[in-house]
Scaffold this active site. Structure first.
Site, PDB file in Angstrom:
ATOM      1  N   THR A 294      80.303 -18.419 -24.833  1.00 31.01           N
ATOM      2  CA  THR A 294      81.093 -17.274 -24.396  1.00 31.01           C
ATOM      3  C   THR A 294      81.363 -17.451 -22.901  1.00 31.01           C
ATOM      4  OG1 THR A 294      79.105 -15.991 -23.889  1.00 31.01           O
ATOM      5  CG2 THR A 294      80.039 -15.683 -26.070  1.00 31.01           C
ATOM      6  N   GLY A 295      82.353 -16.740 -22.419  1.00 28.88           N
ATOM      7  CA  GLY A 295      82.690 -16.849 -20.995  1.00 28.88           C
ATOM      8  C   GLY A 295      84.063 -17.462 -20.826  1.00 28.88           C
TER       9      GLY A 295
ATOM     10  N   THR B 130      82.922 -11.969 -26.248  1.00 27.16           N
ATOM     11  CA  THR B 130      82.987 -12.768 -27.477  1.00 27.16           C
ATOM     12  C   THR B 130      81.650 -12.642 -28.175  1.00 27.16           C
ATOM     13  OG1 THR B 130      84.433 -14.409 -26.471  1.00 27.16           O
ATOM     14  CG2 THR B 130      83.107 -15.197 -28.283  1.00 27.16           C
TER      15      THR B 130
ATOM     16  N   ARG C 158      98.138 -16.701 -25.374  1.00 23.18           N
ATOM     17  CA  ARG C 158      97.032 -17.469 -24.765  1.00 23.18           C
ATOM     18  C   ARG C 158      95.918 -17.665 -25.808  1.00 23.18           C
ATOM     19  NH1 ARG C 158      91.243 -16.479 -23.917  1.00 23.18           N
ATOM     20  NH2 ARG C 158      90.591 -17.661 -22.115  1.00 23.18           N
ATOM     21  N   VAL C 159      95.452 -18.883 -25.942  1.00 20.87           N
ATOM     22  CA  VAL C 159      94.352 -19.173 -26.857  1.00 20.87           C
ATOM     23  C   VAL C 159      93.183 -19.683 -26.028  1.00 20.87           C
ATOM     24  CG1 VAL C 159      93.579 -20.669 -28.757  1.00 20.87           C
ATOM     25  CG2 VAL C 159      95.883 -19.695 -28.796  1.00 20.87           C
ATOM     26  N   GLY C 160      92.003 -19.125 -26.275  1.00 19.40           N
ATOM     27  CA  GLY C 160      90.815 -19.561 -25.530  1.00 19.40           C
ATOM     28  C   GLY C 160      90.076 -20.669 -26.255  1.00 19.40           C
ATOM     29  N   ASP C 161      88.801 -20.791 -25.948  1.00 21.06           N
ATOM     30  CA  ASP C 161      87.975 -21.845 -26.545  1.00 21.06           C
ATOM     31  C   ASP C 161      87.420 -21.461 -27.920  1.00 21.06           C
ATOM     32  OD1 ASP C 161      86.500 -19.801 -25.247  1.00 21.06           O
ATOM     33  OD2 ASP C 161      84.704 -21.059 -25.289  1.00 21.06           O
TER      34      ASP C 161
ATOM     35  N   GLY D 125      86.918 -19.341 -21.234  1.00 22.70           N
ATOM     36  CA  GLY D 125      87.291 -20.306 -22.268  1.00 22.70           C
ATOM     37  C   GLY D 125      87.978 -21.536 -21.732  1.00 22.70           C
TER      38      GLY D 125
HETATM   39  N1  ASP Z   1      85.519 -17.511 -24.323  1.00 22.22           N
HETATM   40  C1  ASP Z   1      86.415 -16.439 -24.646  1.00 22.22           C
HETATM   41  C2  ASP Z   1      87.801 -16.822 -24.273  1.00 22.22           C
HETATM   42  O1  ASP Z   1      87.981 -17.450 -23.245  1.00 22.22           O
HETATM   43  C3  ASP Z   1      86.118 -15.171 -23.972  1.00 22.22           C
HETATM   44  C4  ASP Z   1      84.675 -14.810 -23.825  1.00 22.22           C
HETATM   45  O2  ASP Z   1      83.803 -15.476 -24.308  1.00 22.22           O
HETATM   46  O3  ASP Z   1      84.379 -13.811 -23.215  1.00 22.22           O
HETATM   47  O4  ASP Z   1      88.718 -16.443 -24.966  1.00 22.22           O
END
Ligand code: ASP
Length: 351
Positions: free
Chosen positions: A254-255, A203, A231-234, A257
């Site tokens: 990031t990471g 991200t 699927r929806v992340g953060d 979600g």
């Molecule tokens: N946070 C993002 C998600 O979960 C992915 C990411 O940051 O790598 O969609």
């Protein structure tokens, strides 16, 4: 204005300029004064081109939101960055679905899109959602129709490289399905290299403070690779992957979600800064909260710590910035108007 009047005007405005410049020195101690940065831009570790572009625009007088969106557009347009926009890794069916949000500090407005297909700049669509609707979040087909209505160009976002990665993932997903990776007459356990092609996150988050001391931010992503469609992340969720309070500061992440969704992490970072924590301390406290709230054993390592990572990026009203991850290895980019550089994030635990 006569020549005499013009000279008088110039010298008096010069004097008042000097007086105004000297005033902060009287009002603030020297050490504190140095910490106040008028303009600053921070991003995740993949955003060095974004922080450079955003700062260049801010120094020419741009609003922070215009600047950070233009910055992340560079990364979204880059087919070689597989974490966002064009070339982002697809869902389990091989279709790229993008999430993004923007938040504008001075007006406390936000816009977001989720599961958006075929448009490489979801951050720009999110900005139009903010500017041209009474809503905050549009998803899927509705988001795509809205983007079409506003003239965004549709294109296939799956590059050859990301298509090959997806095929490899599918072929190594199970040794029991019918998809086979390249193999020879002697190979057994065909398709067993799942760990080499595991799901990945990626991200870009970018936050900026402009010359009017206004703060805005953006988060844009292709999300978790090979995710369940829909699927929806953060990233497109205000308060989870991005939050800005113009009086306090901004934060993004990031990471994993899902961890930010169940902890409302970005708003938590801003609230820690409101309590007086530095940006880095606030990011570390949010990491700690996630670790404390990770109860499911499947998400823990043998020591009971999270077996995933999350990184936060934060910026406060004084222009101080910081970043921290649960695990070492995270990085961030920052441009303070003088240098554009990449640095290591603070962390709770060393891998
Ligand atoms: N946070 C993002 C998600 O979960 C992915 C990411 O940051 O790598 O969609």
């Amino acid at each position: 204005m006569s020549e005499f009047d013009r000279r008088k005007f110039l010298s008096s405005s010069l004097l008042s300029g000097i007086a105004a410049a000297a005033l902060p020195e009287i009002l603030f101690p020297q050490s504190k004064q140095k910490e106040i940065r008028k303009a600053v831009v921070i991003s995740s570790g993949n955003g060095l081109s974004a922080t450079a572009k955003a700062m260049e625009m801010i120094q020419r007088g741009s609003d922070a939101l215009d600047a950070v969106v233009a910055g992340v557009n560079i990364v979204e347009d880059d087919p070689n960055d597989m974490s966002v926009g064009l070339g982002g890794l697809p869902n389990e069916n091989g279709i790229v679905e993008l999430d993004a949000s923007v938040m504008h500090g001075p007006t406390h407005r936000a816009g977001a899109v989720a599961s958006l297909r075929n448009i490489k700049n979801p951050s720009s669509v999110a900005k139009v959602v903010m500017e041209r609707t009474d809503h905050v979040l549009l998803v899927g087909e509705g988001a795509l129709n809205f983007a079409r209505m506003h003239g965004f160009k549709e294109e296939n976002l799956l590059t050859e490289e990301s298509r090959k990665m997806w095929v490899k993932w599918k072929e190594h997903l199970s040794t029991e399905d019918d998809y086979l990776p390249p193999h020879t007459i002697d190979d057994r356990n065909i398709g067993s290299k799942f760990h080499e092609v595991m799901q990945t996150y990626g991200t870009i988050n970018c936050l900026g403070k402009d010359l009017n001391e206004n703060i805005s931010g953006v988060t844009t992503t292709s999300g978790l690779s090979y995710k369940i469609p829909g699927r929806v992340g953060d990233s497109p969720i205000i308060g989870a992957g991005l939050y800005v309070d113009n009086e306090i500061g901004g934060a993004g992440s990031t990471g994993r979600g899902e961890a930010n969704l169940v902890n409302c992490s970005s708003v938590m970072v801003v609230e820690f800064m409101r309590q007086g924590k530095s940006p880095e301390e606030a990011c570390l406290l949010a990491c700690k909260r996630i670790a404390d709230n990770t109860k499911m054993k499947r998400l823990q390592n043998d020591d009971g710590k999270p077996n995933f990572n999350v990184t936060f990026y934060a910026l406060n009203k004084r222009g101080e910035y910081g970043s921290a991850s649960i695990w070492s290895g995270g990085s961030f980019c920052v441009n303070d108007g003088a240098i554009n550089k990449k640095s290591d994030s603070a962390y709770l635990w060393k891998r």
